[in-house]
Write a protein that holds these residues in place. Sequence first.
Motif, PDB file in Angstrom:
ATOM      1  N   GLY A   1       0.752  -1.357  -0.027  1.00 61.70           N
ATOM      2  CA  GLY A   1       0.263   0.188  -0.060  1.00 61.70           C
ATOM      3  C   GLY A   1       0.887   1.064   0.004  1.00 61.70           C
ATOM      4  O   GLY A   1       1.948   1.350  -0.222  1.00 61.70           O
ATOM      5  N   PRO A   2       0.468   2.692   0.060  1.00 67.73           N
ATOM      6  CA  PRO A   2       0.637   3.617   0.097  1.00 67.73           C
ATOM      7  C   PRO A   2       1.909   3.529   1.433  1.00 67.73           C
ATOM      8  O   PRO A   2       1.633   3.838   2.283  1.00 67.73           O
ATOM      9  CB  PRO A   2      -0.444   4.919  -0.233  1.00 67.73           C
ATOM     10  N   ASN A   3       3.380   4.412   1.143  1.00 65.95           N
ATOM     11  CA  ASN A   3       3.920   4.423   2.928  1.00 65.95           C
ATOM     12  C   ASN A   3       3.261   6.013   3.442  1.00 65.95           C
ATOM     13  O   ASN A   3       2.816   6.963   2.301  1.00 65.95           O
ATOM     14  CB  ASN A   3       5.203   4.978   2.278  1.00 65.95           C
ATOM     15  N   VAL A   4       3.643   6.022   5.129  1.00 70.60           N
ATOM     16  CA  VAL A   4       2.701   7.143   5.408  1.00 70.60           C
ATOM     17  C   VAL A   4       4.335   7.754   5.945  1.00 70.60           C
ATOM     18  O   VAL A   4       4.809   7.187   6.185  1.00 70.60           O
ATOM     19  CB  VAL A   4       2.159   7.333   6.411  1.00 70.60           C
ATOM     20  N   PHE A   5       4.410   9.190   5.810  1.00 70.17           N
ATOM     21  CA  PHE A   5       6.106   9.759   5.942  1.00 70.17           C
ATOM     22  C   PHE A   5       5.850  10.364   7.611  1.00 70.17           C
ATOM     23  O   PHE A   5       4.382  11.770   7.454  1.00 70.17           O
ATOM     24  CB  PHE A   5       6.261  10.703   5.258  1.00 70.17           C
ATOM     25  N   VAL A   6       6.621  10.268   8.937  1.00 69.00           N
ATOM     26  CA  VAL A   6       6.043  11.244   9.966  1.00 69.00           C
ATOM     27  C   VAL A   6       7.292  11.287  10.029  1.00 69.00           C
ATOM     28  O   VAL A   6       7.697  11.025  10.245  1.00 69.00           O
ATOM     29  CB  VAL A   6       5.307  10.309  10.557  1.00 69.00           C
ATOM     30  N   ARG A   7       6.924  12.740  11.575  1.00 71.69           N
ATOM     31  CA  ARG A   7       8.259  13.597  12.293  1.00 71.69           C
ATOM     32  C   ARG A   7       7.683  13.219  12.962  1.00 71.69           C
ATOM     33  O   ARG A   7       6.940  13.165  13.946  1.00 71.69           O
ATOM     34  CB  ARG A   7       7.664  14.688  11.797  1.00 71.69           C
ATOM     35  N   TRP A   8       9.199  11.946  13.567  1.00 70.50           N
ATOM     36  CA  TRP A   8       9.311  11.324  15.032  1.00 70.50           C
ATOM     37  C   TRP A   8       9.096  12.227  15.397  1.00 70.50           C
ATOM     38  O   TRP A   8       9.258  13.208  16.005  1.00 70.50           O
ATOM     39  CB  TRP A   8      10.339  10.772  14.888  1.00 70.50           C
ATOM     40  N   THR A   9       7.608  12.275  17.289  1.00 68.82           N
ATOM     41  CA  THR A   9       8.469  13.501  17.976  1.00 68.82           C
ATOM     42  C   THR A   9       7.887  12.734  19.428  1.00 68.82           C
ATOM     43  O   THR A   9       6.613  11.486  19.409  1.00 68.82           O
ATOM     44  CB  THR A   9       7.344  14.297  18.272  1.00 68.82           C
ATOM     45  N   ALA A  10       8.131  13.277  20.559  1.00 68.77           N
ATOM     46  CA  ALA A  10       7.359  12.780  21.660  1.00 68.77           C
ATOM     47  C   ALA A  10       6.126  13.442  22.306  1.00 68.77           C
ATOM     48  O   ALA A  10       6.158  13.312  22.738  1.00 68.77           O
ATOM     49  CB  ALA A  10       8.722  13.260  23.128  1.00 68.77           C
ATOM     50  N   ASN A  11       6.326  15.085  21.888  1.00 67.17           N
ATOM     51  CA  ASN A  11       4.790  15.472  22.578  1.00 67.17           C
ATOM     52  C   ASN A  11       4.286  16.226  21.074  1.00 67.17           C
ATOM     53  O   ASN A  11       4.834  17.350  20.642  1.00 67.17           O
ATOM     54  CB  ASN A  11       4.661  16.212  23.364  1.00 67.17           C
ATOM     55  N   ALA A  12       3.341  15.565  20.037  1.00 62.33           N
ATOM     56  CA  ALA A  12       2.780  16.814  19.394  1.00 62.33           C
ATOM     57  C   ALA A  12       2.503  17.844  19.644  1.00 62.33           C
ATOM     58  O   ALA A  12       2.114  18.651  19.321  1.00 62.33           O
ATOM     59  CB  ALA A  12       1.855  15.814  19.219  1.00 62.33           C
TER      60      ALA A  12
END
Length: 288
Positions: A238-249
Amino acid sequence: MFGPGGQSQRSFSQYGVASPRKVSAKPLDFVVLILLPWLIFSLIVSLYVFAYQEFASLVWALVGASALLAFLFISMGSASGKAAQIALGLLVLTAVGIAVPVGLMVERRYMSSFWEVDSGAEYYRVSPLAPAASYRDASVMRFESGSFVDTQRSLGFMKIGDVYCVAPVLGQSTSLEESGPQYWAVGKNCCNQRGGFDCGDVGVQGASTGVVVSEGLGSYQSAVRMAVAAYELKASQGPNVFVRWTANAELYKVELWDRALTTTAIASGMHFVGSSAAGLLLARGLLR
């Protein structure tokens, strides 16, 4: 009236044309030359930063109105021969020309991400094995306990001077032999060609939240294809999801807001200094 050589000299008024007149600079002229361009600059930048997301048409209309105001000052000054009005029009036009790219830069760098996080869907206990297609409307994804970024399988893709970094998000039960990663932590200029991934809060213990990234997707996708080939991973179906890794959104969102405010304030202050210098020079020279 005759000048040197016996030739006739006529004033501009005899031909119905107003000659430019230099008038003595008044304190009010000096204040207007400084404040009006600065106020217009600050207003336009602020509109792009805080209103462009929902009122883009209105923002562009106000930019056009400000430019028309500048041309009005220039035309009135040319018709009446008042150099002060011409100078004011040029300063306002310059302020508009600088404010537009500055405002767009701040909006795209900080506020577009802020509004995405603020208004998008938020999901909890997301499994790295769950189909990414189920979270197409996500802006914040809180992965299940035990999820982590596999920094040993990260890769950096160089493009036009920037390094686009990707690393797979895995869970404790993830089997790379059975399924390929669908979720990837990403960042710019924060990794080596292979390994050394240090993007976002990847080094913070307990961090397990991803803020979905919507810019640079093509470059990140290219980096993923290279990582899949380099580490012999199974490509996701399926499609990939790209995220910025964070401890607190929430903290990340506040940081975006603060950076936008700080950049706007710095730009406004720098323009005020420039506007003051231009006004002083004009008051001493052109308006003298």
